[in-house]
Design a protein around this motif. Structure first.
Motif, PDB file in Angstrom:
ATOM      1  N   ALA A 160     -59.018  20.830  11.005  1.00  0.00           N
ATOM      2  CA  ALA A 160     -58.211  20.204   9.917  1.00  0.00           C
ATOM      3  C   ALA A 160     -57.286  21.326   9.163  1.00  0.00           C
ATOM      4  O   ALA A 160     -56.223  21.304   9.001  1.00  0.00           O
ATOM      5  CB  ALA A 160     -58.849  19.369   9.141  1.00  0.00           C
ATOM      6  N   ARG A 203     -63.978  20.059  10.057  1.00  0.00           N
ATOM      7  CA  ARG A 203     -62.976  20.679   8.908  1.00  0.00           C
ATOM      8  C   ARG A 203     -62.271  21.781   8.894  1.00  0.00           C
ATOM      9  O   ARG A 203     -61.182  21.920   8.525  1.00  0.00           O
ATOM     10  CB  ARG A 203     -64.208  21.022   7.792  1.00  0.00           C
ATOM     11  CG  ARG A 203     -63.538  21.443   6.436  1.00  0.00           C
ATOM     12  CD  ARG A 203     -64.687  21.608   5.557  1.00  0.00           C
ATOM     13  NE  ARG A 203     -65.772  22.452   5.793  1.00  0.00           N
ATOM     14  CZ  ARG A 203     -67.186  21.881   6.182  1.00  0.00           C
ATOM     15  NH1 ARG A 203     -67.278  20.606   6.266  1.00  0.00           N
ATOM     16  NH2 ARG A 203     -67.968  23.057   6.475  1.00  0.00           N
ATOM     17  N   ALA A 258     -59.550  14.067  11.975  1.00  0.00           N
ATOM     18  CA  ALA A 258     -60.599  14.604  11.552  1.00  0.00           C
ATOM     19  C   ALA A 258     -61.351  14.086  10.454  1.00  0.00           C
ATOM     20  O   ALA A 258     -62.804  13.852  10.330  1.00  0.00           O
ATOM     21  CB  ALA A 258     -60.428  16.076  11.509  1.00  0.00           C
ATOM     22  N   GLU A 259     -60.420  13.174   9.499  1.00  0.00           N
ATOM     23  CA  GLU A 259     -61.171  12.992   8.165  1.00  0.00           C
ATOM     24  C   GLU A 259     -61.028  11.771   7.791  1.00  0.00           C
ATOM     25  O   GLU A 259     -61.498  11.149   6.921  1.00  0.00           O
ATOM     26  CB  GLU A 259     -60.674  14.142   7.118  1.00  0.00           C
ATOM     27  CG  GLU A 259     -61.008  15.412   7.383  1.00  0.00           C
ATOM     28  CD  GLU A 259     -60.449  16.537   6.289  1.00  0.00           C
ATOM     29  OE1 GLU A 259     -61.069  17.637   6.358  1.00  0.00           O
ATOM     30  OE2 GLU A 259     -59.314  16.224   5.815  1.00  0.00           O
ATOM     31  N   ALA A 275     -55.627  16.706  10.707  1.00  0.00           N
ATOM     32  CA  ALA A 275     -56.457  16.474   9.642  1.00  0.00           C
ATOM     33  C   ALA A 275     -56.672  15.164   9.427  1.00  0.00           C
ATOM     34  O   ALA A 275     -57.947  14.709   9.225  1.00  0.00           O
ATOM     35  CB  ALA A 275     -56.054  16.977   8.314  1.00  0.00           C
ATOM     36  N   ARG A 303     -65.274  11.626  16.874  1.00  0.00           N
ATOM     37  CA  ARG A 303     -65.926  10.796  15.811  1.00  0.00           C
ATOM     38  C   ARG A 303     -66.328   9.544  16.107  1.00  0.00           C
ATOM     39  O   ARG A 303     -67.458   9.132  15.382  1.00  0.00           O
ATOM     40  CB  ARG A 303     -64.903  10.953  14.694  1.00  0.00           C
ATOM     41  CG  ARG A 303     -64.455  12.234  14.066  1.00  0.00           C
ATOM     42  CD  ARG A 303     -63.477  12.022  13.010  1.00  0.00           C
ATOM     43  NE  ARG A 303     -63.913  11.335  11.978  1.00  0.00           N
ATOM     44  CZ  ARG A 303     -63.209  10.750  11.120  1.00  0.00           C
ATOM     45  NH1 ARG A 303     -61.759  10.658  11.211  1.00  0.00           N
ATOM     46  NH2 ARG A 303     -63.659   9.844  10.075  1.00  0.00           N
ATOM     47  N   GLU A 312     -69.405  18.683  11.497  1.00  0.00           N
ATOM     48  CA  GLU A 312     -68.616  18.720  10.397  1.00  0.00           C
ATOM     49  C   GLU A 312     -67.855  19.754  10.014  1.00  0.00           C
ATOM     50  O   GLU A 312     -66.598  19.702   9.897  1.00  0.00           O
ATOM     51  CB  GLU A 312     -69.197  17.886   9.247  1.00  0.00           C
ATOM     52  CG  GLU A 312     -69.917  16.560   9.484  1.00  0.00           C
ATOM     53  CD  GLU A 312     -70.639  16.096   8.260  1.00  0.00           C
ATOM     54  OE1 GLU A 312     -70.794  16.995   7.489  1.00  0.00           O
ATOM     55  OE2 GLU A 312     -70.865  14.831   8.010  1.00  0.00           O
TER      56      GLU A 312
END
Length: 708
Positions: free
Chosen positions: A639, A636, A561-562, A558, A615, A632
């Motif tokens: 994650a 998401r 990913a974020e 996560a 990314r 996205e």
């Protein structure tokens, strides 16, 4: 993978004898240096007429270590903790001079916070927290009936502790010093030589999964060990301080290269298991120039710069041969697999070149301070576990304080001081209750020896020289045991108990009743610390904490990913390695927990790194607005699946990645994204990975234990 045939042979008898004598000499050198520091500190403290020379002398035992750098590091952080604790003690006494209940409540809370802080570090920074709590106690508790004396108490304690630290550091650095910088250099060179050899031997094909797992554990240990050594050696050596950031960069590049290396071989393994031999063999041919470049007479201490031009040539050869190798394929799936593998391999050779370049810089005679990219090694700390340590220690201090107040026990201060020391000192060990009981047994033995020494030996002697002769045999017993791995904890207790209860000072008093009462109080304080570890078990080493650490490791996907992209690669790699090293240290090798950890670590490393690269490409080259929602969504759902893995989340993640791949295929100029997505999809479909537990109608892999 080519296997090296190493013949196992016994060392000659002469070498065994020499090595044995070398180890014995090193152990006795430690004993002699510690005794010199102990008695020199006592002599100076008595000449300066410090109130408690024994505090300064005890400090030399607590910071004693074979390596000079370790002594300096422990001394530095101990000094910080001492100063912080003294300042807090003055503040607590100033705020609550006539309110004993509030005084003990706030002091207990501070000691608990320091014990919790000690659990967050796995190097000598933990000493700063331990000493912050202990110093506050030894400054504030003796003046509870005389608040106006707190400044004198703080000044005396700071003077005594700093004197012990300065003498220990000087003796360790002057009397036959054993330099940590030599260990650091040897560790860095061995890491480089072993990693290069492993890569060179792997270019012939796939690596068995068991070998990959063992290699991953070795790479994790190497990375964390190197960072721990670096953080200690900077106190010992000016050159090490100048190279500190270069060494961090070297270590970060090692972690990044090893992660991509694992991804390359996972991909080749999967292709061979899926009978896609054409794509696999073509990638191995593309990989071949790396093996030839590394086939040079590089030993642990040789210059890495020999490899740089060879790797640059290999990189050029790979880029030149990639189109021709791709043209030799005609199957669409083979082409897709080759493109994914080629992207990985070209990234790998770039990262390997950077890693070797960092090694060459370190091996250069001189480096320019500040010339390297600044990076950090982030730790994977568990603050809830630290909170448990805080609560346990605070409760222990409150119970002892309440008993002291209710009983008006004259020796209550001594009991609280010992409980403070050991509650913080062992809060970060995997089995603190067992360690504390062993230390307590050693402490009892040391106090018994101190009783014999004080009342049957020192009463017959006069003068500092004879006192040294009388004390040395008793103290040396504990120091020798400290150098014996199986008796180290017992020896530490012996040495501390002997030095603390003997309480040498200018005018030595011989009062058996006070001696016995003080010894009883100290044992009660030690026992209270040991019981507290049984009543409120520590998080470290527990199955509960391992589950939390494993969840934190999965949550790294996560993060990939974020989280914001600046510095994300370094943060991702260092936290991953630190988390894995923590859990490995707390699990039985070869156990189900250990295999589960390794399996999840490999999956997290591969998927997380692929998402970071995806990314970065999205950020650098831009993505059509119609395509971005699909990408996205894939990020998401991946994650969320890794945070809370289950069969439903797996299907959502698998389908989201497949949808993103199909959507990229419909947009021209975005094929560069396919390589990352295809790698993630292959990892999701790997029936031998830990993710097999969540696949529909796929049995759990034999070597992977399920953990949610």
């Amino acid at each position: 993978m080519a296997a090296s045939n190493i013949a196992t042979r016994s060392l000659p008898t002469r070498d065994v004898v020499v090595e044995t004598f070398r180890e014995e000499a090193a152990a006795w050198l430690f004993v002699v240096k510690t005794l010199i520091a102990f008695f020199l500190t006592g002599w100076i403290a008595m000449r300066l007429e410090l109130p408690s020379p024994s505090t300064a002398m005890l400090t030399t035992i607590i910071v004693a270590n074979r390596q000079s750098g370790m002594v300096l590091a422990k001394s530095f952080y101990r000094a910080i903790g001492t100063l912080a604790g003294a300042v807090v003690a003055v503040g607590i006494v100033a705020f609550f001079p006539q309110q004993r209940d509030l005084f003990l409540l706030v002091l207990s809370l501070w000691i608990g916070v320091c014990a919790g802080g000690a659990t967050l570090y796995r190097n000598f920074k933990s000493y700063a927290f331990v000493l912050g709590g202990y110093t506050a106690a030894i400054v504030a508790i003796p003046v509870i009936e005389n608040p106006l004396g707190v400044f004198d108490s703080a000044t005396a304690r700071i003077s005594e502790v700093l004197l012990g630290l300065l003498v220990s550091a000087a003796v360790s650095d002057v009397v036959f010093p054993s330099r940590m910088r030599d260990v650091l250099r040897r560790t860095a060179r061995d890491q480089f030589a072993h990693f290069v050899a492993f890569i060179r031997d792997s270019t012939g094909g796939a690596i068995p999964r068991e070998a990959m797992e063992k290699a991953h554990l070795r790479f994790v240990r190497n990375a964390v060990m190197l960072e721990d050594l670096r953080s200690s050696v900077i106190f010992e050596d000016a050159e090490a301080r100048a190279r500190s950031n270069h060494l961090r960069l070297f270590n970060q590049r090692f972690m990044a290269t090893s992660t991509t290396f694992h991804s390359v071989h996972h991909l080749i393994n999967r292709l061979q298991r899926a009978r896609r031999d054409t794509a696999a063999s073509t990638l191995i041919r593309l990989y071949a120039p790396i093996g030839r470049a590394l086939d040079a007479p590089i030993e642990a201490g040789a210059a890495a710069r020999v490899l740089l031009p060879r790797l640059a040539t290999a990189r050029d050869d790979m880029r030149a041969s990639a189109p021709a190798l791709r043209a030799s394929l005609d199957d669409a799936q083979d082409l897709r697999d080759f493109d994914t593998g080629a992207t990985l391999l070209l990234r790998f050779v770039d990262e390997l070149h950077d890693y070797v370049d960092a090694a060459a810089t370190l091996q250069a005679p001189r480096v320019i301070a500040g010339s390297a990219e600044r990076v950090r090694f982030d730790r994977g700390n568990d603050f809830l576990g630290a909170g448990i340590a805080t609560a346990r220690t605070t409760l222990t201090m409150l119970v002892l304080g309440a008993f002291w107040i209710a009983s008006a026990w004259p020796m209550g201060a001594s009991a609280m001081l010992l409980a403070t020391v050991f509650a913080g000192l062992f809060a970060s060990t995997p089995n603190p209750s067992r360690v504390t009981w062993i230390v307590m047994l050693g402490y009892l033995s040391g106090m018994t020896a101190a009783f014999v020494c004080e009342f049957f030996v020192l009463t017959q002697l006069d003068g500092y020289g004879l006192m040294v002769a009388g004390v040395t045999p008793f103290l040396a017993v504990g120091l020798v045991m400290m150098m014996t791995p199986s008796l180290a904890s017992y020896g530490l207790g012996w040495a501390m108990g002997f030095a603390y209860v003997l309480a040498l000072k200018n005018l030595q008093t011989y009062d058996p009743a006070h001696f016995i009462n003080d010894a009883i109080a100290q044992v009660i304080g030690l026992g209270a610390a040991a019981i507290s570890f049984l009543v409120i078990p520590p998080a470290i080493g527990s199955a509960w904490l391992r589950r939390r650490q494993l969840a934190r490791l999965r949550a790294q996907v996560a993060l990939a990913a974020e989280a914001p992209l600046p510095g994300l690669r370094h943060r991702f790699e260092s936290v991953n390695h630190d988390l894995v090293s923590q859990v490995v240290a707390q699990t039985q090798p070869g156990s189900a927990d250990s295999r589960t950890l390794i399996a999840w670590a490999l999956a997290v490393h591969e998927t997380g790194r692929a998402l970071i690269e995806l990314r970065h490409d999205m950020s650098r080259q831009g993505v059509p607005s119609t395509l971005r929602p699909y990408l996205e969504a894939a990020l998401r759902t991946l994650a969320r699946f890794y945070e809370n893995p289950d069969a439903t989340g797996y299907l959502l993640a698998r389908d989201a990645v497949a949808t993103a791949i199909a959507s990229v295929g419909e947009h021209e100029g975005t094929s560069y994204l396919l390589d990352h997505l295809h790698l993630v999809r292959m990892a999701l479909l790997d029936g031998e990975s830990v993710l097999a537990a969540y696949m529909p109608d796929v049995p759990l892999a034999k070597e992977v234990a399920h953990a949610s």
